[in-house]
Design an enzyme around this catalytic site. Structure first.
Site, PDB file in Angstrom:
ATOM      1  N   TRP A   1     -16.453  90.756 -19.266  1.00 34.93           N
ATOM      2  CA  TRP A   1     -15.375  89.778 -19.352  1.00 34.93           C
ATOM      3  C   TRP A   1     -15.357  88.873 -18.114  1.00 34.93           C
ATOM      4  CZ3 TRP A   1     -10.586  92.752 -21.736  1.00 34.93           C
ATOM      5  CH2 TRP A   1     -10.909  93.119 -23.046  1.00 34.93           C
TER       6      TRP A   1
ATOM      7  N   ARG B   1      -7.801  92.634 -14.861  1.00 27.55           N
ATOM      8  CA  ARG B   1      -9.069  91.913 -15.055  1.00 27.55           C
ATOM      9  C   ARG B   1      -9.122  90.560 -14.331  1.00 27.55           C
ATOM     10  NH1 ARG B   1      -6.474  92.359 -19.978  1.00 27.55           N
ATOM     11  NH2 ARG B   1      -5.614  90.443 -20.855  1.00 27.55           N
ATOM     12  N   ASP B   2     -10.308  89.950 -14.454  1.00 30.50           N
ATOM     13  CA  ASP B   2     -10.573  88.565 -14.067  1.00 30.50           C
ATOM     14  C   ASP B   2     -10.504  88.333 -12.556  1.00 30.50           C
ATOM     15  OD1 ASP B   2     -10.597  88.370 -16.828  1.00 30.50           O
ATOM     16  OD2 ASP B   2      -8.585  87.517 -16.958  1.00 30.50           O
TER      17      ASP B   2
ATOM     18  N   GLU C   1      -3.720  86.492 -16.739  1.00 24.03           N
ATOM     19  CA  GLU C   1      -5.167  86.476 -16.897  1.00 24.03           C
ATOM     20  C   GLU C   1      -5.735  85.421 -15.968  1.00 24.03           C
ATOM     21  OE1 GLU C   1      -5.381  85.809 -21.255  1.00 24.03           O
ATOM     22  OE2 GLU C   1      -6.074  87.884 -21.369  1.00 24.03           O
TER      23      GLU C   1
ATOM     24  N   TRP D   1     -19.376  81.914 -30.785  1.00 23.20           N
ATOM     25  CA  TRP D   1     -18.058  81.847 -30.133  1.00 23.20           C
ATOM     26  C   TRP D   1     -18.195  81.723 -28.623  1.00 23.20           C
ATOM     27  CZ3 TRP D   1     -12.782  81.930 -30.901  1.00 23.20           C
ATOM     28  CH2 TRP D   1     -11.990  82.317 -29.815  1.00 23.20           C
ATOM     29  N   ILE D   2     -17.427  80.826 -28.013  1.00 19.48           N
ATOM     30  CA  ILE D   2     -17.309  80.821 -26.552  1.00 19.48           C
ATOM     31  C   ILE D   2     -15.833  80.825 -26.168  1.00 19.48           C
ATOM     32  CG2 ILE D   2     -19.458  79.501 -26.337  1.00 19.48           C
ATOM     33  CD1 ILE D   2     -17.730  77.233 -25.060  1.00 19.48           C
TER      34      ILE D   2
ATOM     35  N   ASP E   1     -13.704  81.614 -22.069  1.00 20.29           N
ATOM     36  CA  ASP E   1     -13.504  81.236 -20.667  1.00 20.29           C
ATOM     37  C   ASP E   1     -14.755  80.770 -19.915  1.00 20.29           C
ATOM     38  OD1 ASP E   1     -11.460  82.797 -21.654  1.00 20.29           O
ATOM     39  OD2 ASP E   1     -11.572  84.298 -20.097  1.00 20.29           O
TER      40      ASP E   1
HETATM   41  N1  DQQ Z   1     -10.769  86.299 -21.795  1.00 23.93           N
HETATM   42  C1  DQQ Z   1     -11.612  87.297 -21.195  1.00 23.93           C
HETATM   43  C2  DQQ Z   1     -10.721  88.112 -20.333  1.00 23.93           C
HETATM   44  C3  DQQ Z   1      -9.654  87.142 -20.002  1.00 23.93           C
HETATM   45  C4  DQQ Z   1      -9.448  86.423 -21.289  1.00 23.93           C
HETATM   46  C5  DQQ Z   1     -12.315  88.051 -22.270  1.00 23.93           C
HETATM   47  C6  DQQ Z   1      -8.781  85.103 -21.118  1.00 23.93           C
HETATM   48  O1  DQQ Z   1     -11.408  88.584 -19.196  1.00 23.93           O
HETATM   49  O2  DQQ Z   1      -8.493  87.771 -19.544  1.00 23.93           O
HETATM   50  O3  DQQ Z   1     -13.143  87.194 -23.012  1.00 23.93           O
HETATM   51  O4  DQQ Z   1      -9.092  84.223 -22.172  1.00 23.93           O
END
Ligand code: DQQ
Length: 590
Positions: A132, A197-198, A252, A70-71, A73
């Protein structure tokens, strides 16, 4: 599109639209909350009950994907010491989301990729449930730094840092997490620990301090929080936000960058930004990537959109198809800004399990602002053209109502096609109804490729079986708006496969276009087996789509046609098509 200063009656239309179709905030917020809650399960549109065909022939030939698992972001893309780096969310043990790590590949040309060891694994309590998404920033001393979100054992989130163990290694193979982690916790009133996050790439302000934005839910609304630091390691929250909106509950993967209107060159956020530059804030929500263009007010340290559009259904989109969690970077090698975005599989997760892989990255695209600074334009990086083989070239093909022109001599499963459509007259264009903007997919279903309109539908049919029972239509319809024309571009997947139960929307987006002046509407579509990636009007509307035709698997072959089903004849003034060679994508480990 929503730019006040360029007038043209558009803001009035918008106002009228909002009066006629008031925004049902509560239901949209419920939708958003549901999407956020379901984050731990499956957030992205995928088929549930689908007739299964498992075939390696659906695997793409020149889109980025790892050999298995799985992939999602793209993370922290950068150019460093002669190499492009792409990190990405990767579940090393499975084909479903979970246990995310930062996988890592490098490339000299953005086309062929070498797979390296994982850059970040789940090694610490603060990232026990995942490393993440996040970004890379190149610091003043030339060292790159990763900022990523660590999800702890209950998926509460904090921002963490990592540095290369050896920054003279152009491959940046090994990364170290310092003991100061996590460097930013969700402290402060109103924050939700599992909606934080992010982190973005850093930029410096007039005081020389670093800034980053972090996506969050604040008091129940979406926000890009602003943090400041002297040294990129100790961070403090600024008491105001970079930007927030009460029309959604969580953003996100925010991305924040500067661009000069009409200039295809990119700007490096950590260098001096010219005064006439605009800024773009991108956020990921509602399973798609939306953005606002505005200015970055240096005094207030805030992003100020040129137009505040309350109804988020009307926000501009990076891509109108299957595209999420995008991340851009400044390419110092060629002085451009490049954006990466993720496209999930839209067959079923059981098919994914059988195939052994799920998810691709859309092609890296150069991204810039149009000349009036109102919307982004995108185009596949020029390096993709190195895969083109045996060019087919046609000029002056007239397509009357119902005509189809077959493009022969090209590998229809791996192709790059560029077409220019020139309507004979614009008199027959139907009137534009602004309410269509609220649901462009619905309008694409109605403005079907076979439903004759005054001007259009015309476009390209790809991956078509002999009997046309299976096909994907990428097409335009031209509408008369108050001043210019509004062009609808659709990528209609409803007949893309004979398999039942597949998720097959009719994606669509509108762009405003001065057709009187420009005369031609261009379409570029790259077909890569299960990926159909299209760029309309020189990159004004982009649509990434995933398709799973049966004809692709049973070797019956597929056809490709330019077509017109509109009443007005359309001239194809130029049509070029190429077969696309397979790229070396992560086939070898370095
Ligand atoms: N995917 C990540 C998060 C993000 C989300 C986790 C967006 O950090 O908010 O895999 O697809």
């Amino acid at each position: 599109m929503f730019h006040h200063r360029h007038g043209c009656g558009w803001p009035f239309l918008l106002l009228l639209l909002l009066l006629l179709f008031p925004f049902d905030e509560s239901s949209l917020l419920r939708g958003q909350a549901a999407a956020a809650d379901s984050h731990r399960v499956v957030l992205y549109p995928q088929s549930t009950r689908v007739s299964s065909i498992v075939s390696s022939k659906y695997r793409t030939a020149f889109h980025f994907q790892p050999p298995k698992n799985w992939i999602n972001d793209p993370n922290g893309p950068l150019y460093y010491k002669g190499l492009y780096h792409l990190f990405y969310q990767y579940n090393p043990g499975s084909v479903v989301p979970g246990n995310k790590t930062w996988a890592h590949s490098v490339s000299a040309d953005l086309v062929n990729w070498l797979r390296l060891e994982s850059a970040l694994d789940r090694t610490e309590p603060y990232d026990a449930k995942g490393c993440w998404s996040g970004s890379v920033t190149v610091l003043a001393d030339g060292r790159p730094a990763i900022l990523y979100t660590g999800a702890d054992d209950v998926k509460n989130q904090a921002q963490c840092i990592a540095f290369p163990s050896n920054s003279s290694d152009p491959y940046l193979r090994e990364w170290t997490k310092p003991s100061s982690n996590p460097v930013i916790r969700p402290d402060g009133p109103g924050l939700t620990p599992n909606q934080f996050r992010d982190p973005t790439t850093g930029w410096t302000g007039p005081d020389g301090q670093w800034r980053i934005a972090v996506g969050a839910e604040l008091d129940g609304y979406s926000a890009a929080l602003l943090y400041k630091s002297e040294d990129f390691v100790s961070w403090s929250r600024v008491d105001h936000l970079l930007y927030s909106s009460n029309s959604s509950t969580m953003w996100e993967c925010p991305d924040f960058f500067a661009a000069l209107p009409g200039n295809t060159s990119g700007l490096d956020l950590s260098a001096a930004i010219p005064n006439r530059a605009k800024h773009v804030l991108k956020m990921s929500l509602d399973s798609c990537d939306k953005y606002m263009v505005g200015v970055y007010d240096l005094e207030a340290d805030k992003f100020v959109p040129d137009n505040v559009v309350d109804d988020r259904r009307l926000w501009l989109r990076i891509d109108y198809g299957n595209y999420y969690a995008s991340k851009s970077f400044f390419d110092a090698k060629k002085g451009r800004r490049i954006i990466w975005g993720w496209a999930n599989e839209s067959d079923s997760s059981s098919d994914d399990a059988a195939k052994g892989w799920a998810g691709i990255q859309a092609l890296p695209r150069t991204i810039w602002l149009d000349s009036d600074g109102s919307q982004l334009l995108q185009w596949p990086v020029e390096e993709v053209e190195s895969l083109r083989r045996n060019e087919t070239n046609h000029q002056g093909i007239e397509l009357k109502k119902g005509d189809m022109f077959e493009i022969k001599g090209t590998d229809t499963l791996q192709a790059d096609v560029e077409i220019e459509f020139e309507p004979g007259t614009m008199d027959e264009a139907d009137a534009f109804d602004p309410s269509w903007l609220l649901n462009t997919e619905k309008h694409c279903r109605e403005a079907d490729a076979s439903a004759p309109g005054g001007l259009g539908p015309f476009g390209l049919v790809v991956l078509a079986s002999d009997d046309m029972e299976e096909h994907t239509a990428v097409h335009f319809r031209v509408y008369k708006s108050k001043h210019k024309h509004m062009i609808l571009m659709c990528s209609d997947l409803r007949r893309s496969s004979l398999r039942s139960g597949l998720y097959t929307p009719a994606y669509g987006g509108f762009f405003e276009f001065d057709l009187e002046k420009e005369k031609k509407i261009s379409l570029r579509t790259l077909i890569d087996r299960s990926a159909v990636e299209s760029f309309g009007g020189g990159g004004r509307v982009c649509i990434m789509a995933r398709v799973y035709p049966v004809a692709l698997v049973d070797d019956r072959g597929a056809h490709m046609y330019a077509f017109n089903n509109g009443t007005t004849a359309v001239m194809v003034s130029q049509l070029k098509a190429w077969s696309m060679k397979r790229a070396q994508v992560n086939v070898k480990k370095g």
